[in-house]
Design a protein around this motif. Structure first.
Motif, PDB file in Angstrom:
ATOM      1  N   SER A 103       0.822  -1.222   0.000  1.00 13.83           N
ATOM      2  CA  SER A 103       0.000   0.000   0.000  1.00 13.83           C
ATOM      3  C   SER A 103       0.850   1.264   0.000  1.00 13.83           C
ATOM      4  CB  SER A 103      -0.928   0.008   1.228  1.00 13.83           C
ATOM      5  OG  SER A 103      -0.156  -0.105   2.414  1.00 13.83           O
ATOM      6  N   ASN A 104       2.107   1.157   0.423  1.00 15.02           N
ATOM      7  CA  ASN A 104       2.958   2.352   0.489  1.00 15.02           C
ATOM      8  C   ASN A 104       3.700   2.636  -0.816  1.00 15.02           C
ATOM      9  OD1 ASN A 104       4.757   0.267   0.523  1.00 15.02           O
ATOM     10  ND2 ASN A 104       5.823   0.891   2.403  1.00 15.02           N
ATOM     11  N   VAL A 105       3.377   1.908  -1.877  1.00 15.48           N
ATOM     12  CA  VAL A 105       4.001   2.175  -3.181  1.00 15.48           C
ATOM     13  C   VAL A 105       3.371   3.455  -3.760  1.00 15.48           C
ATOM     14  CG1 VAL A 105       4.271   1.363  -5.564  1.00 15.48           C
ATOM     15  CG2 VAL A 105       4.609  -0.216  -3.649  1.00 15.48           C
ATOM     16  N   ASP A 106       4.185   4.510  -3.893  1.00 14.39           N
ATOM     17  CA  ASP A 106       3.667   5.796  -4.372  1.00 14.39           C
ATOM     18  C   ASP A 106       3.796   5.896  -5.887  1.00 14.39           C
ATOM     19  OD1 ASP A 106       6.358   6.185  -4.808  1.00 14.39           O
ATOM     20  OD2 ASP A 106       6.628   7.528  -3.089  1.00 14.39           O
TER      21      ASP A 106
ATOM     22  N   ASN B 118       5.794   7.663  -7.737  1.00 17.55           N
ATOM     23  CA  ASN B 118       7.170   7.596  -8.232  1.00 17.55           C
ATOM     24  C   ASN B 118       7.629   6.141  -8.354  1.00 17.55           C
ATOM     25  OD1 ASN B 118       9.815   8.705  -8.895  1.00 17.55           O
ATOM     26  ND2 ASN B 118      10.447   7.926  -6.873  1.00 17.55           N
ATOM     27  N   ARG B 119       7.278   5.316  -7.310  1.00 18.48           N
ATOM     28  CA  ARG B 119       7.649   3.893  -7.352  1.00 18.48           C
ATOM     29  C   ARG B 119       6.897   3.188  -8.477  1.00 18.48           C
ATOM     30  NH1 ARG B 119       9.646   0.259  -3.350  1.00 18.48           N
ATOM     31  NH2 ARG B 119      10.478  -1.518  -4.525  1.00 18.48           N
ATOM     32  N   HIS B 120       5.652   3.580  -8.695  1.00 22.48           N
ATOM     33  CA  HIS B 120       4.873   3.013  -9.800  1.00 22.48           C
ATOM     34  C   HIS B 120       5.570   3.262 -11.132  1.00 22.48           C
ATOM     35  CE1 HIS B 120       1.058   1.195  -8.618  1.00 22.48           C
ATOM     36  NE2 HIS B 120       1.008   2.035  -7.596  1.00 22.48           N
ATOM     37  N   ASN B 121       6.055   4.464 -11.303  1.00 17.12           N
ATOM     38  CA  ASN B 121       6.708   4.819 -12.568  1.00 17.12           C
ATOM     39  C   ASN B 121       7.996   4.014 -12.757  1.00 17.12           C
ATOM     40  OD1 ASN B 121       4.740   6.679 -13.257  1.00 17.12           O
ATOM     41  ND2 ASN B 121       5.784   8.381 -12.227  1.00 17.12           N
ATOM     42  N   ILE B 122       8.729   3.801 -11.660  1.00 15.50           N
ATOM     43  CA  ILE B 122       9.954   2.992 -11.740  1.00 15.50           C
ATOM     44  C   ILE B 122       9.613   1.558 -12.133  1.00 15.50           C
ATOM     45  CG2 ILE B 122      11.861   2.021 -10.397  1.00 15.50           C
ATOM     46  CD1 ILE B 122      11.818   4.604  -8.724  1.00 15.50           C
ATOM     47  N   ILE B 123       8.568   1.008 -11.518  1.00 20.13           N
ATOM     48  CA  ILE B 123       8.140  -0.359 -11.827  1.00 20.13           C
ATOM     49  C   ILE B 123       7.708  -0.455 -13.290  1.00 20.13           C
ATOM     50  CG2 ILE B 123       6.350  -2.092 -11.362  1.00 20.13           C
ATOM     51  CD1 ILE B 123       6.448  -1.181  -8.412  1.00 20.13           C
ATOM     52  N   LYS B 124       6.961   0.554 -13.742  1.00 20.60           N
ATOM     53  CA  LYS B 124       6.497   0.570 -15.136  1.00 20.60           C
ATOM     54  C   LYS B 124       7.675   0.597 -16.100  1.00 20.60           C
ATOM     55  CE  LYS B 124       3.351   3.063 -18.212  1.00 20.60           C
ATOM     56  NZ  LYS B 124       2.437   4.241 -18.340  1.00 20.60           N
ATOM     57  N   ASP B 125       8.671   1.448 -15.812  1.00 17.78           N
ATOM     58  CA  ASP B 125       9.865   1.527 -16.665  1.00 17.78           C
ATOM     59  C   ASP B 125      10.624   0.211 -16.662  1.00 17.78           C
ATOM     60  OD1 ASP B 125       9.269   4.128 -17.275  1.00 17.78           O
ATOM     61  OD2 ASP B 125      10.696   5.001 -15.829  1.00 17.78           O
TER      62      ASP B 125
ATOM     63  N   ASP C 211      -4.265   1.085 -10.851  1.00 21.74           N
ATOM     64  CA  ASP C 211      -5.456   1.290 -10.026  1.00 21.74           C
ATOM     65  C   ASP C 211      -5.588   0.203  -8.961  1.00 21.74           C
ATOM     66  OD1 ASP C 211      -6.125   3.545 -11.481  1.00 21.74           O
ATOM     67  OD2 ASP C 211      -7.344   2.419 -12.922  1.00 21.74           O
ATOM     68  N   LYS C 212      -5.363  -1.033  -9.368  1.00 20.26           N
ATOM     69  CA  LYS C 212      -5.489  -2.153  -8.432  1.00 20.26           C
ATOM     70  C   LYS C 212      -4.216  -2.388  -7.624  1.00 20.26           C
ATOM     71  CE  LYS C 212      -8.908  -4.948 -10.925  1.00 20.26           C
ATOM     72  NZ  LYS C 212      -9.156  -6.287 -11.535  1.00 20.26           N
TER      73      LYS C 212
END
Length: 827
Positions: free
Chosen positions: A729-732, A734-741, A779-780
């Motif tokens: 739940s603490n993935v913000d 910025n972390r989402h963008n890193i994971i996506k990249d 989203d999920k």
């Protein structure tokens, strides 16, 4: 603590299934008047193998106003978790803290569990000493064989139950319920317990009042447990335990159980057959253990075994007789037992010479032993264990040589047909036995005698195993200890001593420091006692008189045997009043041997079908290992009306195969197993419901379908898996963008090498060819990916989490992973 937090914490435990508590037949009640905790101060796998715990659990939960739950000693890794997070030790069933129970009842089977008692109390938020407990704290009681010398534990236990517990637990709970209604104080409750016959309250009784043990006159009135709890993990004894008799009159002079559990009482054969049928149906176990101190002495043993074997042979139910005296092993017994799988066969000659066996009143000879070893190997067994003791009274070097000679004679008798293992333990004098006055040999002398034997055994097919001499020394100190040992026990606990009966955990160095600081001299407790000396347990009446014990001590000195009162005159031991308390034998009934018309028919193998089962595991069940999960499923299948097909050979097992092993902690919505069985004549949906009713919470059969002839096996059809990772739940953003990249870079690369340790070696593997897709759902907060499964292997979820998504290895342990689909090639 939420279920998610509970599961996440257990993922870091060595064996999570020790603490789940969702076993089949576990009782979870609503609000009740009396909450009773059965506490076993050892690991789950030891405690769940103990019949007494299952008996009391069954009896207590049959009382409408009582809820009985269980708690076991937490393994050191689990203790560290609880202490670091300041969490209390709780029950298995409802995770209720120990301090919230009305009564905590410890089962004391072994002196080396005493530090665990203190640890469990402390972790449960309960003062470890009686003196410091206040109003609102649970009443702490204890029962079991160690209570026949309660002196070392009087500082910690409020009340001791002396003797057998079936009847007295009802009286205890009735008193507690009435006390709560009347709003009596804790002290008044304990005073009430002191009025119940067979209960010793040290603070009130002192050492003056004699406490006579409680005895159940007739076991035929007690059928418990009919529905034993089925452990989720493999336990020490993973089987049904059928108590065929209690007590013993053989009179082995070293044996405490043979003295304190007198008189001898048998269950009727017809009742045992009924209990076996109900227990098998309630559990799905594939083995029955016929329990008594000497199984071969049961007066109806041959018709009992014949009936059990003939009735359950088609279900491949094996029989175990864990306590066989050498002289009670007959050819017909061996012939019946050998029909199912053959585990190691155990015999206990105890001593190496006929002279020593006469002294200890064992009553068998070397000739008896060797004759039976030949019979056992001829019947197909591949290994035999022989149990001996060293340090017995009047033992000399010739007797040690006798152990060696008997081992080699056993090996020659085996004639290259199998392995012989000799297990040697050190004699520990026990209270209420003819040898209670004898000396226990020192640690140095124990090592000397062990080495004497070790140096003379030089054949690889003759193995020698030793009980840890340090453990025997500690056991001896507490076995015949007095009240002064309370201070030593508390100090050893404070220094970190736990699980002292486990060689890999025992901290003997800490015990040595505690002994030194407590000014305790071990020799004071290991020494010989004068026959007229006051003993710490003299206030406990085990039923056998002191006069009988002294007479038996004299007989040992003179190498005189004492006959068994079942086959000769009464030996006036004091255990019987010949009215309500007396030897009870199975009734002289018509022994109807099971015939073919009584048997469950076994259809020809030609009618065999293969069935493909789809199943899921979720909730606490995701913490099960693959071996534990497969055992759960197999037991449920055995309970069902589906007729399984078994392999041939000495160890028959159901023909079942699984797609893959799912990792501990991973939820799965879609798993497969193939089962070979005789053609099922009824509706498969009804079978599905039947099997699901026999599964613990969190495991569910979703679909059953018959396979056509020539259908691909699971190994041939398996193509891959789809997984879903739930991000923290603490993935913000910025972390989402890193994971996506990271996902984009991975998918764009032609190869992606990772390094990991495997069997102590670092290996490099390209995981890119195995990954078909990875998708981030912001989203999920989930990542879904599909991997292929080939002969070269696959990519594991942890590989993706650590190397692609770039979570730390510690962080990866706490991510929730779900296998959403197992992909099979159709056709």
């Amino acid at each position: 603590m939420t279920n998610h937090d509970f599961d996440e914490l257990l993922l870091g435990a060595e064996k999570p299934s020790r603490y789940i508590g969702t076993e089949l037949n576990a009782a979870i009640k609503g609000k009740t008047e009396v909450n009773f905790l059965l506490a076993f101060p050892d690991a789950y796998e030891v405690g769940m193998s103990h019949l007494g715990l299952q008996i009391l659990y069954s009896i207590l939960n049959e009382i409408s106003y009582v809820s009985a739950q269980r708690c076991f000693a937490p393994w050191p890794d689990r203790e560290r978790q609880l202490r670091s997070r300041k969490l209390p030790l709780t029950s298995l069933e409802t995770q209720t803290p120990l301090a919230d129970f009305d009564v905590i009842g410890f089962s004391l089977q072994y002196e080396l569990s005493y530090t665990n008692v203190l640890n469990m109390l402390d972790l449960g938020g309960i003062p470890i000493t009686c003196q410091k407990r206040k109003e609102g704290h649970p009443v702490v009681i204890a029962g079991g064989p160690c209570c026949f010398n309660p002196a070392p534990l009087v500082d910690f236990i409020d009340a001791f139950v002396i003797g057998e517990g079936e009847e007295v637990v009802g009286k205890i709970t009735a008193l507690v319920a009435e006390s709560k209604k009347q709003k009596l104080s804790r002290e008044e409750q304990i005073a009430g317990l002191a009025q119940i016959p067979g209960i010793y309250v040290p603070s009130l009784h002192g050492k003056i009042q004699i406490i006579k043990k409680r005895t159940v006159p007739d076991l035929n009135f007690w059928l418990h447990p009919i529905k034993p709890i089925v452990p989720l993990m493999q336990t020490v004894h993973d089987r049904i335990v059928l108590e065929i008799a209690r007590g013993c009159t053989r009179g082995c002079r070293f044996c405490q159980a043979g003295m304190i559990w007198r008189p001898y009482r048998e269950r009727n054969l017809s009742l045992l057959m009924e209990m076996a049928q109900k227990a098998l149906q309630a559990t799905g176990h594939n083995e029955i253990s016929l329990l008594s101190l000497s199984s071969g002495d049961y007066s109806c043993i041959e018709p009992l075994i014949q009936n059990l074997m003939r009735k359950y042979y088609t279900q491949r139910i094996a029989l175990a007789l864990p306590s066989l005296r050498v002289e009670s092993l007959t050819s017909s017994l061996i012939e019946e037992i050998k029909r199912t799988r053959k585990t190691s066969f155990t015999l206990a000659p105890e001593a190496g010479t006929d002279k020593m066996r006469q002294i200890i009143n064992k009553g068998n000879t070397a000739e008896d032993l060797l004759s039976n070893i030949d019979k056992v190997f001829s019947a197909g067994w591949k290994s035999i264990k022989l149990y001996f003791m060293i340090g017995l009274p009047y033992e000399d070097e010739k007797d040690l040589e006798g152990i060696i000679d008997l081992g080699y004679q056993a090996l020659r008798t085996a004639k290259n047909r199998g392995q012989v293992t000799m297990s040697l333990s050190t004699f520990v004098p026990k209270p209420h036995t003819p040898f209670q006055w004898e000396e226990q040999i020192s640690l140095t002398e124990t090592y000397s005698r062990q080495n004497f034997i070790r140096q003379r055994i030089k054949n690889r097919r003759l193995t020698v195993k030793w009980h840890d001499a340090r453990m025997s020394m500690l056991e001896g100190i507490f076995s015949r200890g007095d009240e002064k040992l309370g201070a030593l026990l508390e100090k050893a606990y404070q220094k970190g001593c736990r699980f002292d009966g486990w060689s890999e955990i025992l901290r003997f160095d800490l015990w040595q420091k505690a002994i030194e600081e407590s000014a305790i001299n071990p020799e004071d407790f290991l020494r010989a006692r004068d026959i007229n000396e006051t003993l710490p347990w003299d206030n406990i009446d085990c039923g056998v008189s002191r006069e009988f014990l002294t007479r038996e001590k004299q007989n040992a000195q003179e190498s005189l045997s004492t006959p068994d009162c079942r086959f000769s005159a009464c030996q006036i031991c004091g255990a019987c009043d010949f009215s309500t308390t007396k030897n009870v034998f199975a009734i002289d009934e018509e022994y109807k041997i099971v015939t073919s018309s009584d048997l469950i028919s076994e259809a020809p193998v030609e009618n065999a079908n293969n069935y493909r089962f789809t199943y899921s595991k979720f909730g606490h069940a995701r913490l099960l290992s693959h071996l534990e999960l497969s055992s759960v499923l197999i037991r449920a299948l055995r309970r069902s009306s589906l007729s399984l097909i078994y392999s041939a050979g000495y160890h028959p097992h159901p023909k079942i195969s699984f797609a893959t092993a799912t990792a501990v902690g991973m939820e799965s919505k879609h798993e497969y197993m193939d089962v070979s069985a005789r053609k099922y004549p009824h509706d498969l949906n009804s079978l599905k419901k039947e099997i699901n009713s026999a599964l613990p919470r969190g495991v569910e059969i979703l679909e059953i379908e018959p396979l056509s002839t020539g259908a691909k096996t699971l190994a041939q059809a398996l193509q891959g898996f789809i997984y879903e990772i739930h991000l923290p739940s603490n993935v913000d953003e910025n972390r989402h963008n890193i994971i996506k990249d990271n996902i984009g870079k991975f998918l764009a690369s032609a190869s992606f090498n990772i390094s990991r340790l495997s069997k102590g070696k670092t290996i490099t593997k390209d995981i890119r060819p195995f990954v078909e897709s990875i998708t981030l759902n912001a989203d999920k907060k989930t990542v879904e990916f599909t991997v292929r499964h080939t002969q070269e292997g696959s990519a594991r979820p942890v590989d993706i989490i650590v190397h692609v998504l770039e979570f730390g290895k510690e962080e990866a342990l706490h991510l929730y992973v779900t296998k959403t689909k197992t992909i099979l090639l159709l056709g």
